[in-house]
Design an enzyme around this catalytic site. Structure first.
Site, short mmCIF file in Angstrom:
data_model
loop_
_atom_site.label_atom_id
_atom_site.label_comp_id
_atom_site.label_asym_id
_atom_site.label_seq_id
_atom_site.Cartn_x
_atom_site.Cartn_y
_atom_site.Cartn_z
N TYR A 146 -0.05 -7.17 13.98
CA TYR A 146 -1.08 -7.90 13.23
C TYR A 146 -1.04 -9.41 13.45
CZ TYR A 146 -4.73 -7.33 9.70
OH TYR A 146 -5.95 -7.24 9.06
N TYR A 177 -11.40 -12.54 5.16
CA TYR A 177 -10.93 -12.59 6.55
C TYR A 177 -11.85 -13.53 7.33
CZ TYR A 177 -7.94 -8.65 5.40
OH TYR A 177 -6.98 -7.86 4.83
N TYR A 220 0.84 -1.18 0.00
CA TYR A 220 0.00 0.00 0.00
C TYR A 220 0.89 1.25 0.00
CZ TYR A 220 -4.75 -1.72 1.05
OH TYR A 220 -6.00 -2.27 0.99
N ASN A 280 -9.79 0.62 -3.03
CA ASN A 280 -9.76 -0.57 -2.19
C ASN A 280 -11.13 -0.78 -1.56
OD1 ASN A 280 -8.45 -2.77 -0.76
ND2 ASN A 280 -8.75 -1.53 1.07
N GLU A 281 -11.62 -2.01 -1.67
CA GLU A 281 -12.87 -2.40 -1.02
C GLU A 281 -13.97 -1.35 -1.26
OE1 GLU A 281 -10.94 -4.94 2.68
OE2 GLU A 281 -11.32 -2.81 2.92
N ALA A 285 -6.62 0.30 5.48
CA ALA A 285 -5.35 -0.10 6.09
C ALA A 285 -5.18 0.29 7.55
CB ALA A 285 -4.17 0.44 5.26
N GLU A 286 -6.25 0.60 8.26
CA GLU A 286 -6.17 0.97 9.67
C GLU A 286 -5.19 2.12 9.89
OE1 GLU A 286 -8.10 -2.04 8.81
OE2 GLU A 286 -6.07 -2.82 9.09
N GLU A 296 -6.20 -9.76 -0.66
CA GLU A 296 -6.04 -9.73 0.79
C GLU A 296 -6.71 -10.97 1.36
OE1 GLU A 296 -7.30 -6.29 2.96
OE2 GLU A 296 -6.52 -4.89 1.47
#
Length: 1083
Positions: free
Chosen positions: A389, A287, A119, A226-227, A165-166, A323
């Site tokens: 993570y 996820y 990223y 993204n998403e 990406a938090e 991902e």
């Protein structure tokens, strides 16, 4: 017994048994053969790019811009070679030491990865409107591409513009989300103007480093956005046009490699067939275990619908997950990342990754492979400083078992199994390929893949109930070219999966079947050598094969030797040989050599941690098994190179160890990190040498909690609460706002971001008269926003009034505070001081909560209203955040490193800070202070260890939870940790080499006590080594001058000296000109 490979049909039978330790003969009744009734599909065309069932055959596709990267309905092709993409996620901006990129990438390559996904962070490079930085420190992204190329990794570039990406604002610049009427992630004119400027800068850099066009690098794919889901009850304005414009902008920047998007789950958003010319291939994220690490052993359930989803919605391309879960982020107050590492640990990798293979994924990127650190204020409120993570490589750059064993075994297997790339899913337990089930035990679920071109089959075994904690035994039906085989007495341990192979060509050996998993193989001095996983629960393994070099005239004529086995038995029939070996429980390795046939080396999982298969070439590319050498023993083998008759190995050791090498004996010399080894004959048909490990006694660290060994100094870092403090050059709050989504509830506007303060602590000073025409002031109503786990304190006329220490899920507080009569100036002016923390801007939650304005959630005071009769008002508000706001004098660490604390504004955290000595007094964080306040502690310490050592270091902080405090950790000017003990969970703060260095280091601690009656002292404060290694990496620290710049001299004008009676104040000069939308009054 009938066995035929289709190449030889020999009509004799012979058996040879080798008994070790007096064991009895082994029972071969577990194997029975039946005729093969399965229809074999052969390619009807000679073109090597045609594979699969006739109805699925398709030629290669490309985007019309380059043929360097192509694809068919099964896999990706790079330079004409089909490749299984096994990639890991990495964020350079979370490890701001460019000299360490290669370290991470070499570890990825060594553990089987062939690609890295990255990223790129718009906000990190664009601190203010019109200001760009792709040059200083970690802002220079060219070293990333160079390191990836050197390590042998392809790059999947993911530049956004939005990344999620938090990270604060999902990677959007802080200044951008403050603009009035901006609609991010839409086709809005204002947003479009700014993301185009970003792509115009980052796009050409990526283009120069792609493998197509004029590029000379290793970028193979580029992701846009993204998403970006826009179905259901929410839709982004102009979504189609927005995505079309982004794609075209990257094309205009010179990017020719395929463009894709990462769909959020199975949303069917952005299928390439619906957007020709915009998107080339399709991918989705997954996820399956979620993000609650509190219960790591529960809810171990896989998804089984990927295959059907892709066949229905994207049948023309490879199955790709940009991902797939490689860990989980941990929120404030969470259980900690070791729990996340356990939740997504070795069992998860073993079962879930193999389930992906069973469902025909041939492109997998694991998020994260290395998480890194949210140093400074990179974070979004859902996470804390660490972004470990639970990834395969820890925040401290150490290898976890999940990457070093299970993940590595899977990756090495895939690199040697080309036939899996075009293997069709032909059957499973639900729909078997015969009248009988695969397994005699219904608790076992089997998936069968078949490559009709090679006749190789793959049987993926798992528990039908993946959540089960029971071990299972069963008989298994396999199909080979010589008929159906029944393997009896097979084992599958709890939460385990296996991939067994039939009819696999391995050099001169055709493996008919094996009861153990193949890891990899290669030729060593003309002998095919295969490495397999030893089933610790069974103790017996079997492999059947045929040797293409000649007939098996008599098994007894061939020399057979073994090591580590209790019993070895070989038999042959019809040109097919069958080997069965038995080992004792606990044996880590065993090996069998059958001269003129092959070597088989077995390893259990623990031993596999120390097995490596480096390739004798540089740069990325398809693994050629003839270029591999095999090594066992060290903590890490980074690379191997051939230099004439010398084999040069480079790597790391954390203890003295025996090095085993399987490589051509034409290498008469073997070196380890440049030193010649004394090689001798080793076990398991290897050569061996001894490598000396590190001497931990040579690592000299300071004792931070000793007042005798470490000299600390302390200064007051909250002078702003004093009545006499001069804030005349602070920003004066204005009577209007740019935040239409979350406007202030009172005026003047006190939302920090609208004044260019986007990070951390902001300090407010509000003035009012006690007695006003409308009546008397009795208190204040405050609504303060800062994101989850933030806190704030209030002072009145220099005295502590109240605080909100914070809560793990509260993002804002609404409070009524009464003013004690004794604190009010009855006839004069009062000063209310509010010190508010924040944890970055929220990500855009249009996808998750159907709200496309969450990046505009404000930070700071949303409402400040005096209590009493109606009509009361403040006379003036001023506020101050980080020094310079959006104008940064420390560009290397900008824009997320600093906040508005006084000690930080004056630069007391910088190594060369040398302002007025009388600012300091004696004091240390172990003794601490009483009551509320903010103190800044500083010390200079020395760290020593040999240059060849890699010593990951971490600071440990702890304070009793009842003493509610916030602590910032600074190391040589970098804010590397934010400790909030009463919320948690983080107490250990790794710091990277290059930031912490051999020699002198300046350590700073800003301790913010938030309540009265507490003693704010650290009962644990120390620097510790998390591992000690002798490394062949080389320089890890990089240039001190480039990475650790000193004190900006311009900060001197901000320094005041209260102790000497100087009435001067911190002079924080704001930028003189901002955008017209954000113009405000400056004094």
């Amino acid at each position: 017994m009938r066995v035929s490979s289709g190449l030889l049909a020999l009509g004799y039978y012979s058996t040879l048994s080798i008994c070790v330790g007096g064991s009895e003969g082994l029972d071969f009744s577990s194997i029975s053969l039946q005729p093969d009734h399965y229809q074999q599909y052969l390619p009807p065309h000679s073109d090597e790019n045609w594979f699969g069932r006739p109805e699925e055959l398709k030629r290669l596709s490309d985007n019309g811009l380059t043929r360097k990267v192509q694809w068919d309905n099964s896999t990706l092709y790079i330079d004409g070679q089909k490749i299984f993409i096994y990639s890991g996620e990495f964020h350079y901006w979370r490890i701001p030491v460019p000299s360490l990129y290669l370290d991470i990438f070499q570890k990825l390559r060594a553990t089987g990865y062939n690609a890295v996904s990255i990223y790129f962070h718009w906000g990190f490079h664009n601190p203010a409107e019109g200001v760009w930085d792709f040059e200083t420190g970690a802002h220079d992204i060219q070293p990333i591409f160079e390191a990836a190329k050197k390590a042998g990794l392809w790059v999947i570039a993911r530049p956004g513009p939005y990344i999620h990406a938090e990270t604060t604002a999902g990677g959007l610049p802080g200044w951008l989300v403050q603009l009035p009427n901006i609609e991010v992630r839409t086709n809005g004119t204002k947003y479009t103007k700014y993301w185009k400027q970003y792509i115009e800068r980052i796009g050409p850099i990526i283009a120069r480093n792609q493998i197509g066009g004029a590029g000379t690098g290793t970028v193979i794919l580029a992701q846009i956005e993204n998403e970006f889901y826009w179905g259901g009850g929410f839709k982004y304005d102009g979504a189609n046009e927005y995505m079309t414009m982004i794609s075209q902008a990257y094309r205009d920047a010179g990017i020719v490699v395929p463009i894709f998007h990462n769909d959020v789950g199975m949303a069917r958003a952005w299928l390439p067939k619906n957007y020709p010319g915009v998107l080339d291939i399709y991918g989705l994220d997954g996820y399956p275990r979620g993000f609650d690490c509190n219960y790591p052993l529960e809810h171990f359930y896989i998804r089984t619908d990927y295959y059907n989803y892709f066949k229905k919605w994207y049948p023309d391309g490879p199955q790709f997950t940009p991902e797939f879960q490689g860990g989980a982020f941990d929120p404030w107050g969470g259980p900690g990342y070791e729990k996340c590492a356990e939740m997504v640990g070795t069992s998860f990798v073993n079962v879930y990754y193999k389930n992906n293979i069973a469902q025909r994924f041939t492109m997998m990127n694991f998020y994260m492979a290395f998480g890194g650190t949210n140093w400074g204020y990179l974070l979004t409120p859902v996470v804390y400083t660490s972004y470990d993570y639970g990834a395969g490589i820890s925040e401290a750059r150490l290898l976890r078992d999940k990457i070093n064993s299970e993940g590595k075994l899977i990756a090495l297997f895939l690199h040697t199994m080309d036939s899996i790339l075009h293997a069709n899913l032909v059957g499973n337990t639900t729909s078997p390929t015969a009248d009988t089930q695969y397994s005699t035990n219904p608790a076992i679920y089997t998936t069968e893949l078949h490559n009709p071109a090679t006749n190789t089959r793959f049987y993926v075994l798992r528990h039908a109930d993946t959540n089960s904690l029971e071990d299972q035994t069963f008989d298994l039906r396999l199909t080979t070219t010589e008929g159906v085989k029944y393997l009896k007495g097979m084992n599958l341990n709890k939460r385990e999966s296996k991939i067994l192979v039939t009819d696999y060509q391995m050099g001169d050996v055709q493996v008919l079947y094996a009861t153990s998993e193949i890891v990899t193989w290669g030729r060593v001095d003309g002998i095919d050598t295969v490495f397999l996983v030893l089933d610790e629960g069974n103790g017996a393994e079997e492999i059947a094969w045929m040797n293409r070099k000649g007939r098996w005239e008599n098994v007894g004529e061939y020399e057979i030797s073994s090591e580590g086995a209790v019993r070895v038995e070989v038999r042959a029939d019809g040109g097919i040989a069958d080997l069965k070996l038995e080992v004792n429980q606990g044996v880590e390795m065993a090996a069998v050599n059958i001269r003129n046939a092959f070597n088989a080396v077995y390893m259990n999982k623990r031993s596999a941690y120390r097995f490596w298969a480096p390739v004798l070439r540089e740069g990325p590319g398809k693994v050629d098994i003839h270029e591999q050498v095999f090594v066992h023993g060290p903590y890490l083998v980074r690379n191997a190179t051939a230099d004439g008759d010398t084999l040069r190995l480079a790597g790391d050791v954390n203890r003295s160890t025996t090095l085993l090498v399987w490589a051509s004996r034409e290498f008469t010399t073997v070196t380890w990190n440049g030193e010649k080894l004394h090689m001798g004959e080793g076990p398991y048909f290897s050569r061996r040498a001894r490598i000396k490990g590190p001497d931990r006694g040579l690592v000299k660290l300071p004792v931070l909690n000793s007042t005798e060994e470490t000299e600390w100094m302390v200064m007051d870092s909250l002078p702003e609460v004093r009545m006499e403090y001069d804030d005349s050059e602070w920003v004066v709050a204005r009577n209007w706002s740019t935040n239409e989504a979350f406007p202030p509830l009172t005026l003047p506007c006190l939302l920090a971001g609208e004044y260019g303060f986007h990070t951390g602590t902001v300090i407010y000073r509000g003035r009012f008269n006690t007695n006003q025409p409308a009546g008397r002031v009795t208190g204040v109503h405050l609504e303060v926003w800062g994101g989850t786990a933030f806190g704030y304190v209030v002072y009145l006329n220099g005295h502590f009034l109240a605080s909100q220490p914070g809560h793990k899920w509260r993002e804002r507080f609404v409070n009524e505070w009464d003013f004690p009569e004794r604190l009010l100036n009855k006839h004069g002016e009062n000063i209310l001081v509010v010190v508010s923390d924040s944890n970055g801007y929220d990500r855009d939650n249009g996808v998750t909560f159907f709200d496309g304005h969450t990046t505009k959630k404000p930070r700071g005071i949303k409402a400040a209203r005096l209590r009493g009769p109606e009509g009361l008002d403040f006379t003036r508000w001023t506020l101050q955040g980080n020094a310079g706001g959006e104008r940064y004098d420390d560009t290397v660490r900008a824009p997320y490193n600093e906040d508005g604390l006084y000690a930080v504004r004056i630069g007391a955290h910088f190594p060369s800070f040398n302002a007025t000595p009388s600012l300091w007094s004696e004091g240390n964080p172990v003794t601490g202070f009483s009551g509320p306040g903010i103190k800044f502690y500083r010390t200079t310490v020395t760290i020593n260890f040999p240059e060849t050592y890699d010593v990951p270091l971490a600071f440990v902080l702890h304070m009793p939870k009842e003493n509610k405090a916030r602590i910032q950790l600074f190391v040589n000017g970098y804010q590397m940790g934010r400790y909030v003990g009463h919320i948690g969970p983080q107490e250990v703060f790794p710091v990277y080499p290059g930031i912490v260095r051999r020699g002198e280091n300046v350590i700073g601690l800003a301790v913010w006590g938030m309540e009265e009656g507490a003693q704010y002292r650290l009962d644990r404060l120390y620097l510790t080594e998390l591992e000690v290694l002798i490394s062949g990496y080389g320089d890890m620290e990089g240039s001190r001058e480039k990475l650790v710049p000193g004190w900006p001299e311009g900060r001197r004008k901000y320094v005041m000296d209260w102790r000497s009676g100087d009435s001067g104040v911190v002079k924080v000069e704001q930028e003189e000109q901002l955008t017209e939308e954000r113009e405000f009054e400056l004094l």
